[in-house]
Write an enzyme that holds these catalytic residues in place. Structure first.
Site, PDB file in Angstrom:
ATOM      1  N   ALA A   1       0.824  -1.211   0.000  1.00 29.73           N
ATOM      2  CA  ALA A   1       0.000   0.000   0.000  1.00 29.73           C
ATOM      3  C   ALA A   1       0.854   1.256   0.000  1.00 29.73           C
ATOM      4  CB  ALA A   1      -0.941  -0.003   1.202  1.00 29.73           C
TER       5      ALA A   1
ATOM      6  N   SER B   1       9.020   1.024   9.348  1.00 33.06           N
ATOM      7  CA  SER B   1       9.992   0.405  10.242  1.00 33.06           C
ATOM      8  C   SER B   1      10.253  -1.019   9.798  1.00 33.06           C
ATOM      9  CB  SER B   1       9.472   0.411  11.686  1.00 33.06           C
ATOM     10  OG  SER B   1      10.313  -0.365  12.516  1.00 33.06           O
TER      11      SER B   1
ATOM     12  N   VAL C   1      -0.609 -10.980   2.094  1.00 35.07           N
ATOM     13  CA  VAL C   1      -1.431 -12.074   1.572  1.00 35.07           C
ATOM     14  C   VAL C   1      -1.954 -11.758   0.168  1.00 35.07           C
ATOM     15  CG1 VAL C   1      -2.160 -12.799   3.846  1.00 35.07           C
ATOM     16  CG2 VAL C   1      -3.562 -11.168   2.595  1.00 35.07           C
TER      17      VAL C   1
ATOM     18  N   LYS D   1      -1.785 -14.619 -14.615  1.00 35.73           N
ATOM     19  CA  LYS D   1      -3.052 -15.095 -14.064  1.00 35.73           C
ATOM     20  C   LYS D   1      -4.163 -14.783 -15.055  1.00 35.73           C
ATOM     21  CE  LYS D   1      -6.399 -14.209 -10.370  1.00 35.73           C
ATOM     22  NZ  LYS D   1      -6.705 -13.455  -9.135  1.00 35.73           N
TER      23      LYS D   1
ATOM     24  N   GLY E   1      -7.305  -6.947  -3.205  1.00 33.61           N
ATOM     25  CA  GLY E   1      -6.526  -6.148  -2.270  1.00 33.61           C
ATOM     26  C   GLY E   1      -5.691  -5.071  -2.948  1.00 33.61           C
TER      27      GLY E   1
END
Length: 504
Positions: free
Chosen positions: A17, A40, A48, A79, A346
């Site tokens: 992200a 960090s 995932v 894919k 996601g």
């Protein structure tokens, strides 16, 4: 130009992200924007989201990336869709294949001609008319815009990626003069007294980082959007009962499939994602119906290849923020919400959030009308993805375990019920505005899980039986011929994007 432009953006959190956000903002604004990404090394990422949908290609094009170099760097594969096993009934298998199915004939979609034809004995199934399904079943891959010189669209593809390697690759694409990475943990957040906007974050080492706009990519914690600004969260567990996942990598096994697998289990489902150097695996499940130890044992018992790590447990609540953008903070990624990875959304939700931010980029006045519209559009996207995921669970005839009996009685949202009612009555599928999944995607899950329309459109009877037979046979012939000419998925990768062995 705005009199008070945004000059500094602070991104809290790296991972997929954070680095997608940094790369896209940096590419769009260049030196007109100073971007500081705080992460960090001591804080891990969830990682995932290794399977994607075709929209990820927009990222490559905008950033000027060669997709083959992306796949090499991320140990990626192609894919072409998702195979769903045992969802509608035990023993079922169907594909949600990318791309089009068949061709429209006249004024109505292809499905109505197929629905008419399927009433005869021996009629081919829906996927006989999908080039992506043909390639999946044959384990093949090619890049083609059209099937020969016909009007049939060619293969549509996405990627399987190692999410950690992908984030590292994006980090390297960022101009260090625009995007500065800051190592450290945030221990305090300062708000302005006048309006409650975020003024700065303080790191463990004492450094204070100020900004005009803050992007929260801190994951499930939502350190800025929730722990600091209390934006609220809508939990959708009553619709989507899975709330945990256990994930593990395993050694790669042949064949190298050009699709993701989603295999239903007694209390959830298991993903299998083929990468060049390993398989990604996970068991998504409902903790009300199975223990963590049983879920991990189920995952390990159903691997292809040897487990390379110990299973890692993830807890989540499917849902989304009540406000994704609040004051001068925007949540992107897991801090904005979580849609379980059943349809690989996601990375897309990260990408679409940044795209929406770019189109509505504020100045330092942060006009409430802009914020409200961003939140409205983002919630719409989450809700329509939610409905599509619910369909997979609710449209089941399984009654063999308590979990599946529970799923078969889930009360569904009105927005999903309307879509099901229309399809059952007429075979028609209507997309709401710009919802993510196409009518062809909805069609495959509906048919694959035994939702049957009562009739097809009357215009499908306008052609004679002979004309219909010739039309459908011609499509099948073209697809079979094109598939036979494709190399195997493995050979295609070997030739075009073979990755070096990962470091040991």
């Amino acid at each position: 130009m705005s009199a008070s432009p945004i000059r500094t953006v602070v991104i809290l959190g790296g991972g997929t992200a954070g680095w997608i956000t940094a790369a896209l903002l940096g590419r769009a604004f260049g030196p007109n924007l100073a971007i500081r990404l705080v992460e960090s090394d001591a804080i891990g990422t969830v990682g995932v989201g290794e399977a994607t949908i075709p929209q990820i290609q927009h990222i490559n094009r905008f950033l000027g990336l060669d997709e083959r170099e992306v796949l090499k760097a991320s140990q990626g594969t192609y894919k072409l869709g998702i195979q769903f096993n045992d969802w509608g009934r035990v023993g079922d298998s169907y594909l949600h294949a990318f791309g089009d199915i068949g061709l429209p004939l006249g004024l109505i979609p292809f499905q109505h001609y197929w629905l008419r034809d399927r009433r005869r004995d021996g009629a081919p199934d829906l996927w006989a008319y999908s080039i992506n399904a043909h390639a999946c079943q044959a384990g093949r891959m090619a890049q083609m815009e059209r099937v020969g010189d016909s009007p049939l669209t060619g293969l549509r593809h996405a990627y399987h990626l190692d999410a950690g390697l992908y984030a590292r690759y994006l980090r390297k694409q960022c101009d260090p003069a625009v995007v500065q990475r800051v190592e450290g943990k945030v221990v305090d957040v300062s708000l302005r007294d006048t309006d409650g906007f975020i003024e700065s974050v303080r790191l463990e080492n004492g450094d204070v980082i100020e900004g005009d706009l803050f992007v929260d990519c801190s994951g499930f914690r939502g350190l800025l959007i929730e722990q600091t600004l209390h934006a609220g969260y809508d939990d959708w567990n009553h619709w989507l009962p899975c709330n945990r996942a256990t994930a593990v990598a395993s050694s790669r096994m042949a064949p190298l499939r050009p699709y993701t697998q989603a295999n239903a289990r007694a209390a959830g489902w298991q993903w299998r994602i083929p990468l060049q150097h390993r398989n990604g695996n996970g068991h998504v499940y409902a903790s009300d119906f199975i223990s963590d130890d049983e879920a991990a044992a189920t995952l390990l018992a159903n691997l292809e290849g040897k487990a390379l790590t110990e299973p890692r447990l993830l807890r989540f609540n499917t849902g989304c923020r009540r406000r994704f953008w609040h004051r001068n903070c925007i949540a992107i990624g897991l801090s904005a919400g979580f849609m379980e990875p059943l349809e690989s959304t996601g990375i897309h939700l990260i990408q679409s959030a940044v795209s929406r931010l770019l189109s509505m980029f504020p100045d330092r006045s942060f006009d409430p009308a802009l914020i409200d519209e961003y939140n409205r559009q983002t919630r719409f996207e989450y809700e329509r993805i939610r409905d599509f995921l619910i369909l997979h669970y609710r449209a089941t005839e399984r009654r063999d375990t308590p979990f599946w009996r529970h799923c078969s009685h889930i009360e569904i949202p009105d927005s999903l019920q309307r879509k099901l009612d229309v399809f059952r009555a007429s075979g028609q599928i209507y997309r709401d505005s710009e919802e993510l999944f196409t009518d062809v995607g909805w069609l495959q899950v509906l048919i694959g899980q035994h939702i049957e329309p009562q009739r097809y459109h009357a215009l499908a009877d306008a052609v004679s039986p002979q004309q219909l037979d010739e039309f459908l046979a011609h499509i099948r012939t073209l697809l079979n011929r094109a598939t036979d000419q494709m190399p195997t998925h493995e050979a295609f990768i070997e030739r075009h994007c073979k990755a070096p062995p990962p470091p040991r």
